[in-house]
Each structure stands twice: as structure tokens, then as C-alpha cells.
Design an enzyme around this catalytic site. Structure first.
Site, PDB file in Angstrom:
ATOM      1  N   LYS A   1      34.840  60.141  11.345  1.00 50.33           N
ATOM      2  CA  LYS A   1      35.036  58.923  11.102  1.00 50.33           C
ATOM      3  C   LYS A   1      34.224  58.851   9.509  1.00 50.33           C
ATOM      4  CE  LYS A   1      35.554  56.312  15.189  1.00 50.33           C
ATOM      5  NZ  LYS A   1      34.987  55.351  16.374  1.00 50.33           N
TER       6      LYS A   1
ATOM      7  N   ARG B   1      34.392  61.604  22.329  1.00 48.12           N
ATOM      8  CA  ARG B   1      35.711  61.298  21.860  1.00 48.12           C
ATOM      9  C   ARG B   1      36.079  62.000  20.660  1.00 48.12           C
ATOM     10  NH1 ARG B   1      38.747  57.828  19.084  1.00 48.12           N
ATOM     11  NH2 ARG B   1      40.815  57.176  19.703  1.00 48.12           N
TER      12      ARG B   1
END
Ligand code: 7PM
Length: 265
Positions: free
Chosen positions: A208, A242
Site C-alpha cells: 500500500k 491479507r
């Protein structure tokens, strides 16, 4: 023991995989590779939640997700999660073999909560401020950790009131969803407290922007940063990670466990 969820994008415009995995057989191969590398869960998503991504119709999402879920279910016993907010997609994916619903809108959409309750599967409730199209436009909080916690407990309460037992509920602070770097860092530091609540916590930080901001690296060079964050999240008590890079994450968790940085089981 911390479990690993491998990300499988069934979208043609996903930022990491460039649409390469849209084909059903490519997606199946990717999923089986992640299972072989130690993934416990495969998260299949057919709607890009990228800021500014165009919305996907129900039919488009069904066409992308259902064949992939069917193919994976025929080949493995790993849990299949469907990343969707649409009741029609939840229903079709569970009929095709999915055992979990991952909804970045935390089942707030029309009919989503009732559908998830009726289907009897595990649900992951994620916090997001705003909507995917505008969520990164000046996100604001008085106390990000407290507000995210209150939201997640409220949504978990709504799930229980709708008949979903607490054992089938996961909560997720939603890193990057309507959060600045400072908000994300505050939330990460608050993980021990979030993990002390009544629900297992799922965390997604893989590749991210926050890791790009911390390292100065583009998305394709964020594996080391992602693995470091995943191990620390596990040490903080997170139940499910995740991730895109399953093999690297599983190796790092094995080492951290052997060295005493994680609970033994
Ligand atoms: C563009 C921006 C593409 C963001 C993909 C993303 C999470 C999730 C996503 C998460 C749960 C990504 C995200 N992130 N579901 N779906 N938790 N539960 O980086 O953090 O994968 S999409």
C-alpha cells in the site's frame, strides 16, 4: 496462529497485476500457487476499490468472480473469500463455493447485511471513511483509532442483531481507506488494542501507499516493506494478514515464530 489470505484480483484494472489474472485459468493458477505457498484463504475480488475506479455492474462482477470461485473450489480446500459489497455477488459466490465475504463497505449497502446473515458464512467488516471515489480527499478524524474502533463495534453489533454469530465476524481497520499516512500509522500502533476486542482482526497493508511513503519505493518494490509490516501486525495479535506476496510472508512468519516474536500457535 496468524493466518494468511492471498489476494486474487479478478479485475482488469487492478493496480498490481495489470489485468493479467483476469483470465479464469490464469487466476486459478495464481490461486493454487498461493495455496501451495501457504495461504489459508484466497480473497477473490471483481470490483476495484482504487480511488477513482469506475463502478462495476452486478453482471460484470458476477462474470469475473463466479467462474474463478468455482474453479478454485474444485481444486483446493482453502477457504475462498469474495471481496464484494453486492448481495447478488455474495449469493452467487457462496453458491459457487466461497465461505467468506470480505466487504470494504462493512455490509452497509442495501440488502448486504441480510444476505450475508442468510448465507451463514464468515464476514469481514472493514472501516472506510467516505467512498472509494472520494475517500482520500482530506480524510479527517478527531481520534482515528477510537473512531475506527467504535465504527467496527457498531457494525459487528448490527451483524449480531441480524443473526450473524460473533464467531463468524472479523474486523479490519481498513488501512488506506480514507486515511492519511499519519492516520494509518496511528491505527497500526493501536492494533494491540483492536486485537483485544471480542473479534479477530484482519489487516491489509500489502504494497500500500503508506509503505511507499515510508520507503520511497514504487508499488512493485514494496515486498520487503509489506513483509515487515505483516510480521509486526502478527506480533500485535492480528488473526489474518491479507497479502499479495504469500511465500515471502509465510517464510517471515515461520522465522518470527521460531525466534519467539509470535505466539507459538
Ligand atoms: C487500489 C487501492 C487497489 C486499494 C487495491 C486496493 C483491503 C481490502 C483492499 C483491506 C480488506 C489493496 C486495496 N484492501 N479488504 N481490499 N482489507 N478487508 O491494496 O485492507 O488491496 S483493496
Amino acid at each position: 496462529m496468524t493466518r494468511v489470505m492471498g489476494i486474487l484480483n479478478a479485475t482488469p484494472d487492478s493496480f498490481s497485476d495489470g489485468g493479467f489474472w483476469t483470465d479464469r485459468d490464469q487466476a486459478l493458477r495464481h490461486a493454487l500457487g498461493m495455496v501451495a505457498a501457504g495461504a489459508d484463504i484466497i480473497d477473490v475480488g471483481g470490483e476495484s476499490t482504487r480511488p477513482g475506479a469506475s463502478p462495476v455492474s452486478v453482471q460484470q462482477e458476477l462474470d469475473r468472480v463466479v467462474p474463478v470461485v468455482e474453479a478454485i473450489a474444485a481444486e483446493t480446500r482453502a477457504t475462498i473469500s469474495v471481496d464484494t459489497s453486492k448481495p447478488e455477488v455474495m449469493q452467487a459466490a457462496v453458491a459457487a463455493g466461497a465461505g467468506m465475504i470480505n466487504d470494504v463497505r462493512a455490509l452497509r449497502g442495501e440488502g448486504a447485511l441480510e444476505t450475508a446473515a442468510r448465507l451463514g458464512v464468515v464476514v469481514c467488516l472493514m472501516h472506510m471513511q467516505g467512498r472509494p471515489g472520494d475517500m482520500q480527499h482530506e480524510p479527517r478524524y478527531a481520534n482515528v483509532a477510537a473512531e475506527v474502533e467504535a465504527f467496527l463495534l457498531d457494525r459487528a453489533g448490527a451483524c449480531r442483531a441480524a443473526g450473524i454469530p460473533g464467531e463468524r465476524i472479523l474486523i479490519d481497520p481498513g488501512f488506506g481507506f480514507g486515511k492519511t499516512l499519519e492516520h494509518n500509522l496511528s491505527l497500526f500502533r493501536a492494533l494491540p488494542r483492536l486485537c483485544s476486542l471480542a473479534y479477530p482482526v484482519l489487516v491489509g497493508v500489502s504494497r500500500k501507499t503508506m509503505l511507499g511513503a515510508l520507503t520511497g519505493r514504487p508499488v512493485e518494490d514494496r515486498v520487503a516493506a509489506s513483509v515487515a509490516a505483516a510480521v509486526l501486525a502478527a506480533a500485535h495479535g492480528v488473526a489474518v494478514l491479507r497479502v499479495h506476496d504469500v511465500a515471502a510472508t509465510v517464510d517471515a512468519l515461520k522465522v518470527a515464530r521460531a525466534l519467539g516474536a509470535l505466539p507459538a500457535c
